[in-house]
Design a protein around this motif. Structure first.
Motif, PDB file in Angstrom:
ATOM      1  N   HIS A 173      43.246  36.391  38.277  1.00 46.70           N
ATOM      2  CA  HIS A 173      42.069  35.597  38.508  1.00 46.70           C
ATOM      3  C   HIS A 173      40.933  36.688  39.056  1.00 46.70           C
ATOM      4  N   ILE A 174      41.270  37.622  40.098  1.00 47.51           N
ATOM      5  CA  ILE A 174      40.396  38.546  40.574  1.00 47.51           C
ATOM      6  C   ILE A 174      39.854  39.355  39.440  1.00 47.51           C
ATOM      7  N   ARG A 175      40.656  39.766  38.412  1.00 48.18           N
ATOM      8  CA  ARG A 175      40.019  40.404  37.378  1.00 48.18           C
ATOM      9  C   ARG A 175      39.240  39.772  36.330  1.00 48.18           C
ATOM     10  N   SER A 176      39.310  38.456  36.382  1.00 54.31           N
ATOM     11  CA  SER A 176      38.343  37.493  35.731  1.00 54.31           C
ATOM     12  C   SER A 176      36.927  37.268  36.308  1.00 54.31           C
ATOM     13  N   TYR A 177      37.055  37.262  37.626  1.00 52.46           N
ATOM     14  CA  TYR A 177      35.701  36.958  38.422  1.00 52.46           C
ATOM     15  C   TYR A 177      35.105  38.319  38.726  1.00 52.46           C
ATOM     16  N   LEU A 178      35.717  39.151  39.103  1.00 54.91           N
ATOM     17  CA  LEU A 178      35.019  40.658  39.706  1.00 54.91           C
ATOM     18  C   LEU A 178      34.031  41.076  38.750  1.00 54.91           C
ATOM     19  N   PRO A 179      34.173  41.553  37.526  1.00 55.46           N
ATOM     20  CA  PRO A 179      33.292  42.181  36.910  1.00 55.46           C
ATOM     21  C   PRO A 179      31.672  41.599  36.597  1.00 55.46           C
ATOM     22  N   GLY A 180      30.746  42.222  37.183  1.00 56.58           N
ATOM     23  CA  GLY A 180      29.525  41.828  37.316  1.00 56.58           C
ATOM     24  C   GLY A 180      29.150  41.008  38.408  1.00 56.58           C
ATOM     25  N   SER A 181      30.178  40.917  39.423  1.00 53.59           N
ATOM     26  CA  SER A 181      29.847  40.193  40.610  1.00 53.59           C
ATOM     27  C   SER A 181      29.031  41.023  41.479  1.00 53.59           C
ATOM     28  N   TRP A 182      28.502  40.118  42.846  1.00 52.56           N
ATOM     29  CA  TRP A 182      27.630  40.894  43.615  1.00 52.56           C
ATOM     30  C   TRP A 182      28.970  40.814  44.706  1.00 52.56           C
ATOM     31  N   CYS A 183      28.964  42.101  45.343  1.00 51.11           N
ATOM     32  CA  CYS A 183      30.095  42.229  46.528  1.00 51.11           C
ATOM     33  C   CYS A 183      29.365  42.510  47.750  1.00 51.11           C
ATOM     34  N   PHE A 184      29.808  41.706  48.804  1.00 48.23           N
ATOM     35  CA  PHE A 184      29.061  42.162  50.086  1.00 48.23           C
ATOM     36  C   PHE A 184      30.309  42.281  51.055  1.00 48.23           C
ATOM     37  N   ALA A 185      30.152  43.415  51.772  1.00 50.85           N
ATOM     38  CA  ALA A 185      31.155  44.034  52.517  1.00 50.85           C
ATOM     39  C   ALA A 185      31.065  44.247  54.040  1.00 50.85           C
TER      40      ALA A 185
END
Length: 198
Positions: free
Chosen positions: A63-75
């Motif tokens: 699931h993580i690999r399905s939504y991570l590409p192209g996502s905005w990541c705030f840390a």
């Protein structure tokens, strides 16, 4: 008061990153203990999102690999270590979905999750997002957490975790079966949209 530093370089994992927007909060006092380190909240490249931290909130690498590409990541970054992550992506012209928000276990209950969510919503607003959606299988503390920030329940998707995860997910000895779909309108003048079902 937090300080905004739009040009500060921070280190996530690997090479130094050029932060688009960084907010630094001074140390805060919790339960009569002083936390000396400042926490920086910033956007990082998706490649620097720690898988181990993402797995704290979502046990499925698939699931993580399905939504991570192209996502905005705030840390949330503490002394150059990523201690909190929020992954969101645009799913419609003015709608984004938060797919994952996680805080390292040793940093929980220190207000970091609250500030990370507030920072993420602010950044999504600046990207032209008017509505944010998310799904959760937790009906207790996490639901209260999101409701305190203005999220409302829009739907219950029955058997979501049974149908979409290979392994059962348990929390507090209870198996997650149904998903609660939550939303928040960042712009009250935006037309309400019909919920998208996965």
């Amino acid at each position: 008061m937090p300080k905004k530093d739009p040009a500060k370089k921070i280190t996530g994992k690997g090479e130094p990153l050029q932060a688009l927007t960084t907010i630094t909060y001074p140390s805060a006092r919790y339960d009569n203990m002083q936390y000396q380190n400042t926490i920086e909240y910033t956007q990082i490249p998706e490649k620097d999102a720690p898988l181990s931290l993402l797995l704290e909130a979502d046990p499925s690498k698939k699931h993580i690999r399905s939504y991570l590409p192209g996502s905005w990541c705030f840390a949330a970054i503490d002394t150059n270590h990523i201690k909190g992550i929020c992954v969101a992506n645009r799913v419609d012209k003015f709608i984004a979905e938060i797919f994952n928000i996680s805080i390292s276990p040793e940093k929980q209950k220190q207000g970091i999750g609250t500030k990370l969510l507030e920072f993420s919503l602010s950044e999504l607003t600046s990207k032209g997002i008017h509505r944010v959606e998310l799904g959760t299988g937790t009906f207790g503390y996490q639901l209260t957490f999101y409701q305190r920030h203005g999220f409302r329940v829009e739907a219950v998707i029955r058997d979501y975790f049974l149908n979409n995860y290979d392994q059962p997910i348990f929390e507090n000895d209870l198996q997650h079966k149904d998903m609660l779909k939550l939303y928040i309108e960042l712009n009250s003048q935006v037309e309400t949209h019909t919920i998208r079902k996965p």
